[in-house]
Enzyme design. Structure first.
Site, PDB file in Angstrom:
ATOM      1  N   TYR A 272      -5.020  -5.945 -17.572  1.00 29.87           N
ATOM      2  CA  TYR A 272      -6.204  -7.310 -17.548  1.00 29.87           C
ATOM      3  C   TYR A 272      -7.312  -6.659 -17.815  1.00 29.87           C
ATOM      4  O   TYR A 272      -8.150  -6.561 -17.116  1.00 29.87           O
ATOM      5  CB  TYR A 272      -5.767  -7.723 -16.168  1.00 29.87           C
TER       6      TYR A 272
ATOM      7  N   ARG B  49     -20.362  -6.132  22.254  1.00 33.44           N
ATOM      8  CA  ARG B  49     -18.408  -6.731  21.960  1.00 33.44           C
ATOM      9  C   ARG B  49     -17.773  -7.192  22.969  1.00 33.44           C
ATOM     10  O   ARG B  49     -18.332  -8.892  23.115  1.00 33.44           O
ATOM     11  CB  ARG B  49     -17.682  -6.214  21.237  1.00 33.44           C
TER      12      ARG B  49
ATOM     13  N   LYS C  78      -1.580  -0.108  18.479  1.00 32.00           N
ATOM     14  CA  LYS C  78      -2.085  -1.587  18.134  1.00 32.00           C
ATOM     15  C   LYS C  78      -1.476  -1.896  16.263  1.00 32.00           C
ATOM     16  O   LYS C  78      -2.039  -1.040  15.767  1.00 32.00           O
ATOM     17  CB  LYS C  78      -3.675  -2.495  18.886  1.00 32.00           C
TER      18      LYS C  78
ATOM     19  N   MET D  86      -0.570  -6.871  -9.531  1.00 32.15           N
ATOM     20  CA  MET D  86       0.024  -7.187  -8.076  1.00 32.15           C
ATOM     21  C   MET D  86       1.480  -6.415  -7.926  1.00 32.15           C
ATOM     22  O   MET D  86       1.477  -6.120  -6.600  1.00 32.15           O
ATOM     23  CB  MET D  86       0.563  -8.476  -8.105  1.00 32.15           C
TER      24      MET D  86
END
Length: 359
Positions: free
Chosen positions: A255, A129, A34, A303
Site C-alpha cells: 500500500y 495514581r 494480569k 492487516m
C-alpha cells in the site's frame, strides 16, 4: 503451513521465576498475571508456576478464573475491588485486596462478611495514581486496624513511578516515604515490581511483584533486554512464508508504494499483520527471522500480511518458518524500532493468533 502462532516456553517461564528468586532471595514472589498474563495465557501461566507464592491480578474476574482453574495460592487484587457487592466473594475465595481510597474503606467497615479479608493498604508514595496520601495515611491505617472485616495485621503496598530511571532521585524519595510510614507497623510490605527487583535491592522487603520481567522482557527503556538480567524470553510470535516472489529493481511494494527496491531481489510474504496485533507502525527495516536469519520488513504492514526482503540469492520457500519476536529476536528490539512499548506488543495480540505451549 503455520499461520500466526504464539509459542510459550514453559521452561523459560520457570527459569525466570527461579532467576528472580536469586535476585530477591529474602522476598516472596507475587507472580503478576494480569491482562491474560501479559498475553501469555492466564491459567497456563499460573499452572506453570506452582512455586509462586501468590498471583497478582487487576480484575476480580481474573482472580475467579484462577480459582475456577484450580489455582489455590493467594491471589492479590492489585487495584482492589470496584464494587462493595464483591466483598463477600473476595472473603469467601480468600482473595487478598488492595485498599486505596475512602470508598473501599467505608465498604469494608459496613460489610457483613463471614470471614475477614486480607488487606494491603496502598500508600501513595509518589506515583499519584492510586493510594492514600501520606498526610492521611495514619488515620486510614488506624481505621483498617479497627475494622472487624480486615484480617490483622494490615499489609502495606506501594508502587514506583520511575524505578527504571536510577539517576532521577524519585525512587529514593518514594522509598523514604514508604519506610517512614511502615516503621513500627507489623504487616507485610511490598513496593518493588520488575524495575525495583532489578535495580533497587533495598526495596525488596517481604514481597516483590514481578510483572514483565517474569516473561523475560526488560522493563527498562535503556536498550536492555531480559537476557541482560539472566532471564529468557517466554513468548515467540511466529508464522510462515506464504509466498516467495521475484521482485525487480525500481518496483514498489505494498500500500502506498512506500518502499522501492534498489536491486532485483526476492520478496517473502508472511502471514502476519496488524489484524494479529503486529504493530502497523513497524517501519521498513524492522527485523524478522526467516529460517533463523534476520531480514527486513519492506513496505507497510497490512492487516494480514507483511513483506520482507529475502535477498537476491535467497533459497527460502513458502511454508518456511518466521519469527517476529522471541527466541533469537528480542521483543525489546521490535519495541525500539516501532516506538511501541514491549508491554503493549505482547499484550495486544488478537484472538486469531493461535497459542502453543512447549517445554
Amino acid at each position: 503451513m503455520q499461520a500466526a502462532t504464539v509459542v510459550i516456553n514453559r521452561r523459560a517461564l520457570r527459569h525466570n521465576l527461579q532467576r528472580l528468586r536469586e535476585l530477591a532471595p529474602a522476598s516472596k514472589m507475587v507472580a503478576v498475571v494480569k491482562a491474560n498474563a501479559y498475553g501469555h495465557g492466564l491459567l497456563e501461566t499460573a499452572r506453570t508456576l506452582p512455586d509462586a507464592d501468590a498471583f497478582g491480578v487487576a480484575r476480580l474476574e481474573e482472580a475467579l478464573r484462577l480459582r475456577a482453574g484450580g489455582i489455590t495460592k493467594p491471589v492479590l487484587l492489585l487495584e482492589g475491588f470496584f464494587d462493595a457487592r464483591d466483598l463477600p466473594t473476595i472473603s469467601a475465595q480468600h482473595f487478598h485486596t488492595a485498599v486505596h481510597n475512602e470508598e473501599q474503606l467505608a465498604a469494608l467497615e459496613e460489610a457483613s462478611l463471614d470471614e475477614p479479608v486480607t488487606v494491603w493498604m496502598k500508600l501513595d508514595t509518589g506515583m499519584h495514581r492510586l493510594g492514600v496520601r501520606p498526610e492521611q495515611a495514619e488515620a486510614f491505617y488506624h481505621r483498617l486496624t479497627q475494622c472487624k472485616n480486615v484480617r490483622q495485621p494490615v499489609n502495606i503496598v506501594s508502587h514506583f513511578a520511575r524505578a527504571d530511571e536510577p539517576k532521577c532521585g524519585a525512587t529514593e524519595k518514594q522509598l523514604a516515604i514508604f519506610n517512614t510510614f511502615c516503621e513500627g507497623k507489623p504487616g507485610q510490605r511490598s513496593i518493588a515490581a520488575s524495575g525495583g527487583i532489578l535495580l533497587w535491592p533495598q526495596s525488596h522487603f517481604d514481597w516483590v511483584r514481578p510483572g514483565i520481567i517474569l516473561y523475560g522482557v526488560s522493563p527498562l527503556e535503556d536498550r536492555s533486554i531480559g537476557a541482560d538480567f539472566g532471564c529468557q524470553p517466554v513468548m515467540s510470535l511466529t508464522s510462515s512464508l506464504i509466498a516467495v516472489r521475484e521482485h525487480k529493481a525500481g518496483e514498489p511494494v505494498g500500500y502506498g508504494g512506500t518502499w522501492v527496491s534498489e536491486r532485483d531481489t526476492r520478496l517473502g510474504v508472511v502471514a502476519m499483520g496488524y489484524g494479529d496485533g503486529y504493530p502497523r507502525a513497524a517501519p521498513s527495516g524492522t527485523p524478522v527471522l526467516v529460517n533463523g536469519r534476520e531480514v527486513p520488513i519492506v513496505g507497510r504492514v497490512a492487516m494480514d500480511m507483511i513483506c520482507v526482503d529475502l535477498g537476491p540469492q535467497a533459497q527460502d520457500k513458502a511454508g518456511d518458518p518466521v519469527i517476529l519476536w522471541g527466541e533469537g529476536l528480542p521483543v525489546e528490539r521490535i519495541a525500539e524500532m516501532t516506538k511501541v512499548s514491549a508491554y503493549e506488543l505482547i499484550t495486544r495480540l488478537t484472538s486469531r493468533v493461535a497459542m502453543k505451549y512447549v517445554d
